[in-house]
Design an enzyme around this catalytic site. Sequence first.
Site, PDB file in Angstrom:
ATOM      1  N   HIS A   1      33.003  46.549  39.110  1.00  0.00           N
ATOM      2  CA  HIS A   1      32.490  47.420  40.118  1.00  0.00           C
ATOM      3  C   HIS A   1      32.279  48.709  39.660  1.00  0.00           C
ATOM      4  O   HIS A   1      32.455  49.059  38.362  1.00  0.00           O
ATOM      5  CB  HIS A   1      33.501  47.427  41.281  1.00  0.00           C
ATOM      6  CG  HIS A   1      34.726  47.900  40.898  1.00  0.00           C
ATOM      7  ND1 HIS A   1      35.203  49.199  40.708  1.00  0.00           N
ATOM      8  CD2 HIS A   1      36.151  47.178  40.863  1.00  0.00           C
ATOM      9  CE1 HIS A   1      36.149  49.260  39.874  1.00  0.00           C
ATOM     10  NE2 HIS A   1      36.956  48.016  40.059  1.00  0.00           N
TER      11      HIS A   1
ATOM     12  N   ASP B   1      36.874  53.399  34.668  1.00  0.00           N
ATOM     13  CA  ASP B   1      37.622  53.254  36.069  1.00  0.00           C
ATOM     14  C   ASP B   1      38.638  54.285  36.423  1.00  0.00           C
ATOM     15  O   ASP B   1      38.356  54.887  37.269  1.00  0.00           O
ATOM     16  CB  ASP B   1      38.204  52.017  36.427  1.00  0.00           C
ATOM     17  CG  ASP B   1      38.751  51.851  37.794  1.00  0.00           C
ATOM     18  OD1 ASP B   1      38.177  51.739  38.844  1.00  0.00           O
ATOM     19  OD2 ASP B   1      40.015  51.823  37.750  1.00  0.00           O
TER      20      ASP B   1
ATOM     21  N   HIS C   1      36.301  52.784  44.814  1.00  0.00           N
ATOM     22  CA  HIS C   1      35.265  52.073  44.200  1.00  0.00           C
ATOM     23  C   HIS C   1      34.073  52.325  45.223  1.00  0.00           C
ATOM     24  O   HIS C   1      34.421  52.464  46.317  1.00  0.00           O
ATOM     25  CB  HIS C   1      35.875  50.901  44.239  1.00  0.00           C
ATOM     26  CG  HIS C   1      36.845  50.429  43.248  1.00  0.00           C
ATOM     27  ND1 HIS C   1      37.877  49.410  43.373  1.00  0.00           N
ATOM     28  CD2 HIS C   1      37.349  51.199  42.307  1.00  0.00           C
ATOM     29  CE1 HIS C   1      38.875  49.449  42.382  1.00  0.00           C
ATOM     30  NE2 HIS C   1      38.544  50.690  41.693  1.00  0.00           N
TER      31      HIS C   1
ATOM     32  N   HIS D   1      38.154  57.265  39.063  1.00  0.00           N
ATOM     33  CA  HIS D   1      39.262  57.640  40.200  1.00  0.00           C
ATOM     34  C   HIS D   1      39.605  59.161  40.114  1.00  0.00           C
ATOM     35  O   HIS D   1      39.999  59.776  40.956  1.00  0.00           O
ATOM     36  CB  HIS D   1      40.707  56.603  40.075  1.00  0.00           C
ATOM     37  CG  HIS D   1      40.239  55.462  40.506  1.00  0.00           C
ATOM     38  ND1 HIS D   1      40.214  54.938  41.799  1.00  0.00           N
ATOM     39  CD2 HIS D   1      40.235  54.201  39.728  1.00  0.00           C
ATOM     40  CE1 HIS D   1      39.926  53.607  41.955  1.00  0.00           C
ATOM     41  NE2 HIS D   1      40.062  53.209  40.530  1.00  0.00           N
TER      42      HIS D   1
ATOM     43  N   GLU E   1      38.155  44.556  27.481  1.00  0.00           N
ATOM     44  CA  GLU E   1      37.842  45.464  28.579  1.00  0.00           C
ATOM     45  C   GLU E   1      38.171  47.036  28.172  1.00  0.00           C
ATOM     46  O   GLU E   1      39.138  47.460  27.706  1.00  0.00           O
ATOM     47  CB  GLU E   1      38.963  45.058  29.735  1.00  0.00           C
ATOM     48  CG  GLU E   1      38.665  46.012  31.187  1.00  0.00           C
ATOM     49  CD  GLU E   1      39.831  45.974  31.881  1.00  0.00           C
ATOM     50  OE1 GLU E   1      40.909  45.911  31.765  1.00  0.00           O
ATOM     51  OE2 GLU E   1      39.621  46.533  33.023  1.00  0.00           O
TER      52      GLU E   1
ATOM     53  N   SER F   1      39.590  45.386  41.264  1.00  0.00           N
ATOM     54  CA  SER F   1      39.438  44.711  39.986  1.00  0.00           C
ATOM     55  C   SER F   1      40.073  43.464  40.008  1.00  0.00           C
ATOM     56  O   SER F   1      39.684  42.667  39.365  1.00  0.00           O
ATOM     57  CB  SER F   1      40.148  45.771  38.898  1.00  0.00           C
ATOM     58  OG  SER F   1      39.266  46.900  38.626  1.00  0.00           O
TER      59      SER F   1
ATOM     60  N   THR G   1      42.389  43.365  35.761  1.00  0.00           N
ATOM     61  CA  THR G   1      41.172  42.713  35.024  1.00  0.00           C
ATOM     62  C   THR G   1      41.883  41.696  34.048  1.00  0.00           C
ATOM     63  O   THR G   1      41.555  40.480  34.307  1.00  0.00           O
ATOM     64  CB  THR G   1      40.592  43.807  34.408  1.00  0.00           C
ATOM     65  OG1 THR G   1      40.182  44.838  35.370  1.00  0.00           O
ATOM     66  CG2 THR G   1      39.159  43.035  34.059  1.00  0.00           C
TER      67      THR G   1
HETATM   68 MG    MG Z   1      40.848  46.730  34.930  1.00  0.00          MG
HETATM   69 ZN    ZN Z   2      39.682  51.393  40.092  1.00  0.00          ZN
END
Ligand code: MG
Ligand code: ZN
Length: 374
Positions: A312, A269, A337, A273, A264, A91, A144
Amino acid sequence: MRISFVWILILLIPFAGIAQPKAKKEKKPLETALNTPARRAKNVILLIGDGMGLTQISSGLYNNNNALSLERFPFTGLQKTHASDDLITDSAAAGTAIACGVKTKVGAIGVGKDNKPARSLMEEAEAKGMATGMVVTSSLVDATPSAFVAHVPSRDQKEDIAKSYLNIDIDFLVGGGKEYFTQRKSDDRDLARELQEKGYVVSDYTESEIPKVTLDLKKNFAFFTAEEDPGKFQESRSYLLPASRLGAVFLKGHNDKGFFLMVEGSQIDWGGHANDASYVVAEFLEFDRVIGSLLEFAMEDGETLVIVTADHETGGLAINPGSQMNNLLTEFNTNSHTGIMVPVFAYGPGAELFSGIYDNTEINRRIKKALGWE
Ligand code: MG
Ligand code: ZN
């Protein structure tokens, strides 16, 4: 042995020509009307779904009776996410590509691969007198959002990143990570108080809730939603929608020079994970509702470009055979990722610029083009 070796060589010869690396042609986009926006955008809302690949979107779609706000976008594209030093990005590097328009190393925030600072869209918008805002479901010092405000070689320099918020006057700020501002280990500064001294109205989750705050349109506003990372949507976090909507309305009224708002969906994400499909879907569907709400804002406003993309993909998520509507058999391939291209959705003045396949750094350049900055 020798003969067959020769035969293999002979057989390979026709293919050798194909395999030869061609002289690299300059990859110039076709000169079409798409290179000049028909109409300039006054405002830009950039929505980043962290780790939001096509399967995350499809999982949300097919867990939501085959309906998404994303389907309403008239223009779509694909962006290549690789970092300067690794095909699989993070990120920090991907955020920097989008925010600052430069390819950089994994882990780097707001600097090029030479570690030189690169100016972000947020900083440039601020310098041009536009109103600026940021709403995230992570900490404000997470990679981010950091890529839009800080310039440091490593995403781990969280207390340095927090200091960067004093160098840029983001007018509307909502996210977690209060501890990096008020309980610092590297110095005794109270950055929340310093923001207040700069004229911000500063508040946090201990005092109020986002839909209930009263806003002074002319003053900058910062709201900390958590001491560290905000909780999951599944565990009662609910500010992303009201804060994003409030942000757009606030920034439109803050001044008349247009605005730049970054929102965001940070935790899509984190679900990847954790290899937790229900976490991914819950975070994504919340994000899709935010997208729908900001799309409505832009439709009414008429001068707002809305871009939705990801930095991503996370998890190498698949929807496996045997899946049915609202009952998916999903499977993750990694807890990291992956390197697949991620989609870009665009609506509003300049949206046509976002068709095609391009590098993540192009998002930055095309937003500037849509705003008439270049
Ligand atoms: Mg982020
Ligand atoms: Zn990540």
